[in-house]
Structures are given as C-alpha cells and as structure tokens.
Design an enzyme around this catalytic site. Structure first.
Site, PDB file in Angstrom:
ATOM      1  N   GLN A 159      29.188  36.025  37.989  1.00 39.97           N
ATOM      2  CA  GLN A 159      30.258  35.114  38.425  1.00 39.97           C
ATOM      3  C   GLN A 159      31.074  34.654  37.210  1.00 39.97           C
ATOM      4  O   GLN A 159      30.519  34.137  36.249  1.00 39.97           O
ATOM      5  CB  GLN A 159      29.643  33.917  39.165  1.00 39.97           C
ATOM      6  CG  GLN A 159      30.666  32.970  39.751  1.00 39.97           C
ATOM      7  CD  GLN A 159      31.525  33.592  40.863  1.00 39.97           C
ATOM      8  OE1 GLN A 159      31.002  34.239  41.761  1.00 39.97           O
ATOM      9  NE2 GLN A 159      32.829  33.401  40.793  1.00 39.97           N
ATOM     10  N   LYS A 195      29.060  33.584  49.187  1.00 44.89           N
ATOM     11  CA  LYS A 195      28.690  35.000  49.100  1.00 44.89           C
ATOM     12  C   LYS A 195      27.268  35.198  49.626  1.00 44.89           C
ATOM     13  O   LYS A 195      26.982  36.121  50.380  1.00 44.89           O
ATOM     14  CB  LYS A 195      28.792  35.491  47.644  1.00 44.89           C
ATOM     15  CG  LYS A 195      30.235  35.635  47.166  1.00 44.89           C
ATOM     16  CD  LYS A 195      30.341  35.817  45.656  1.00 44.89           C
ATOM     17  CE  LYS A 195      31.811  35.819  45.237  1.00 44.89           C
ATOM     18  NZ  LYS A 195      32.008  35.826  43.784  1.00 44.89           N
ATOM     19  N   ASP A 209      32.124  44.248  41.579  1.00 41.13           N
ATOM     20  CA  ASP A 209      33.444  43.638  41.402  1.00 41.13           C
ATOM     21  C   ASP A 209      34.507  44.681  41.048  1.00 41.13           C
ATOM     22  O   ASP A 209      35.697  44.403  41.159  1.00 41.13           O
ATOM     23  CB  ASP A 209      33.388  42.582  40.287  1.00 41.13           C
ATOM     24  CG  ASP A 209      33.148  41.174  40.842  1.00 41.13           C
ATOM     25  OD1 ASP A 209      33.539  40.935  42.000  1.00 41.13           O
ATOM     26  OD2 ASP A 209      32.589  40.350  40.119  1.00 41.13           O
TER      27      ASP A 209
END
Ligand code: NAP
Length: 282
Positions: free
Chosen positions: A96, A52, A119
C-alpha cells in the site's frame, strides 16, 4: 441528463463472476491469495486496505495482512517481499502506497515479482502495457476501461483527453486508450489553455485531485466524463474533480463520486489476483 456510469453496480457484478472462478480454482486445490503490506498509520491507507480485504473475503480470496511500523527499514521490507515472491501459495502482492520517507518507492516496486504484481506498477508490466501486450494492468485505469466496455462506449477513433499523468492513473490509462485505438492527449499542470483542450474531448478523464475543477465550460456537449478525483471540498464533503451537478446537464455519461471509479479499482485488484491464480495452474 447524463447516464450514470455505475461503478458500484458493475463492481458487484464482477465480484459475482469472480466468486464462481474462485470456486472452480478451489475445486482444483488452488486458493487465490493476496498478500497486503501496510506500513505506518496513514488513515486513508487503512481505509483502502480494509475495503480491499472486505471485498476479497466476499469473493473467497484469502488475504494475508502484514502491518508494519512506520519506522520499518527498506531492507526489512525487501526481505519480506523476497519471502512472498518465493511463497507459491501467494498469487498477488500489494504494498500500500504511500511509503514512509526512508523507503524508496521505486526500489520496492521493482522488488515485487512482476508475475505477482497485482498493482501493475512494475516496469516490466508498465513496459508490456505500453507495448500493447499487457500482463498486469494498473487497477484504476483497468476499472475505467471495464466501465466504458460495460456501457458499450466506443473508443476507436474517439478524441480522449486525460488530465493527469501519474504512473497510477494517467500514463497507464493513455496506453490502454491507445491500445483501444483512441486518439489520446494527456494534459498536466504545464498544459496551456486546459479547458480549450478538454472542450474538444469526446471522452474526458479528470485525474487531477482538485475539487470540482471541471465545470460545464470545460466539457463538450454530449461528452463522456470520467471523474477519477477523490477530494474534500471546503465543507468537508467528498467530491470529485468534476462539478457533478453542472456537468450532468451536458455530458452523455458521467461517473459519480463516490460509486464510480473507486469501487472499480478494488474490483480490478480482485480480478488481477484471480487471473494470477488461474495462470498458476495453467
Ligand atoms: P497525482 O499523482 O497527484 O497526479 C495529479 C496529476 O494532475 C499530475 O499529473 C499533475 O500534473 C496534474 N495536475 C495538477 N494540477 C493540475 C492543473 N491545475 N491542471 C492540469 N493538471 C494538473 O494524483 P493521482 O494519484 O493520479 O490521483 C489523482 C486523483 O485521483 C486524486 O484525487 C486521487 O485521490 C484520485 N484517485 C482515485 C482513485 C480511485 O480509485 N477512484 C485511484 C487513484 C487516484 P504534473 O504532473 O505536471 O504535476
């Protein structure tokens, strides 16, 4: 032979478009910034975060990495999220997953400002998505939709079968497909006669996490097949949920593993960050 739905190629095209949007934002004095929080030493999570960060750098998105020890308390994490929520230079916040057992995932997801929720897992964003007016869209389902759009695969009136009902893939993808006028069935571990169902699908999405579960007998001839799974087979090779070689013979389109859904997920994370940064100046 199925046409490859090339997520790697499309993700590079999207990265190029995002680079231009970032340049314009920087001309206006806004530098898109993504804060990434990683807790513990899960090797897979470290690889995801590294990938990422790499793509963000290529596009010109600033990242701030917070690496926290595995013993970090929920209270400490909530405090960090509150600070990031209030930091006007941060446009996107990503925690995460998975989290260590002392931290409640739902509490953390709900603590992130929905307007910075890259997200798209916050109940506000899930709710908006299911109401047909999304604000932030979970990255993997969003990447699948972009791939289908790129290859001009029609969805209206199509029979879509999604196998897997997780909050990160199956459920939000079902909402997106409904929003695009598909007729959607979601299957899971309690589904009876799974392959009878999948054989009726015009578009099959396999998001189970079982190596090469779906072979020719599970697929209708000419179907579009999206393989979300990332698994290791007995020989240690990276494989999807679909037997790629056999299914390529009868499907019309197929996402490869790797190089299909995976790169699109990261591209959508970047797009979401840039979208948020643009909204902050409007
Ligand atoms: P998950 O949370 O474990 O969900 C798996 C789903 O599959 C569940 O709904 C489960 O049903 C269902 N399932 C399990 N065994 C089944 C069976 N035999 N028949 C039918 N359904 C079955 O997994 P996830 O997070 O959604 O991920 C799924 C896969 O996609 C994994 O391989 C993951 O690594 C991969 N993934 C890839 C990306 C990417 O960017 N490429 C992103 C996310 C995930 P129940 O609900 O009844 O338990």
């Amino acid at each position: 032979m199925a046409i490859k739905l090339d997520g790697k190629k499309l993700s590079q095209k999207i990265a190029g478009q995002l680079q231009q949007r970032v340049t314009k934002l920087k001309e206006k004095g806004v530098s898109p910034k993504l804060a990434v929080i990683l807790i513990g030493d899960d090797p897979a999570s470290h690889i995801y975060v590294r990938n990422k960060r790499r793509m963000a750098k290529k596009i010109g998105i600033e990242t701030s990495d917070l690496r926290l020890p595995v013993a970090t308390s929920e209270e400490k994490l909530l405090q960090i999220i509150a600070e990031l929520n209030n930091d006007v230079t941060v446009h996107g916040i990503l925690v995460q997953l998975p989290l260590p057992p002392q931290i409640n995932e739902e509490t953390i997801i709900q603590a992130i400002d929905p307007l910075k929720d890259v997200d798209g897992f916050h109940p506000f964003n899930m709710g908006k998505l299911f109401m047909g007016a999304p604000y932030a869209i979970p990255c993997t389902p969003n990447g699948i939709m972009q791939l289908l759009a790129e290859y001009r695969i029609p969805l209206a009136g199509k029979k879509v079968v999604i196998v897997g009902r997780s909050n990160i893939v199956g459920r939000p993808l079902a909402a997106l497909m409904i929003n695009h006028n598909a007729t959607v069935t979601v299957a899971h571990s309690y589904t009876k006669n799974l392959f009878e169902l999948t054989r009726r699908a015009d578009i099959l999405v396999a998001a189970v996490g079982k190596a090469e579960l779906f072979s020719q007998t599970a697929i209708k001839s000419g179907a579009v097949v999206i393989d979300v799974g990332i698994n290791r087979n007995a020989a240690g090779k990276l494989v999807g949920d679909v037997d790629q070689i056999k299914v390529a013979d009868i499907a019309s389109y197929l996402t490869p593993v790797p190089g299909g859904v995976g790169p699109m997920t990261i591209a959508m994370l970047m797009k979401q960050t840039v979208d948020f940064a643009e909204r902050s100046v409007k």
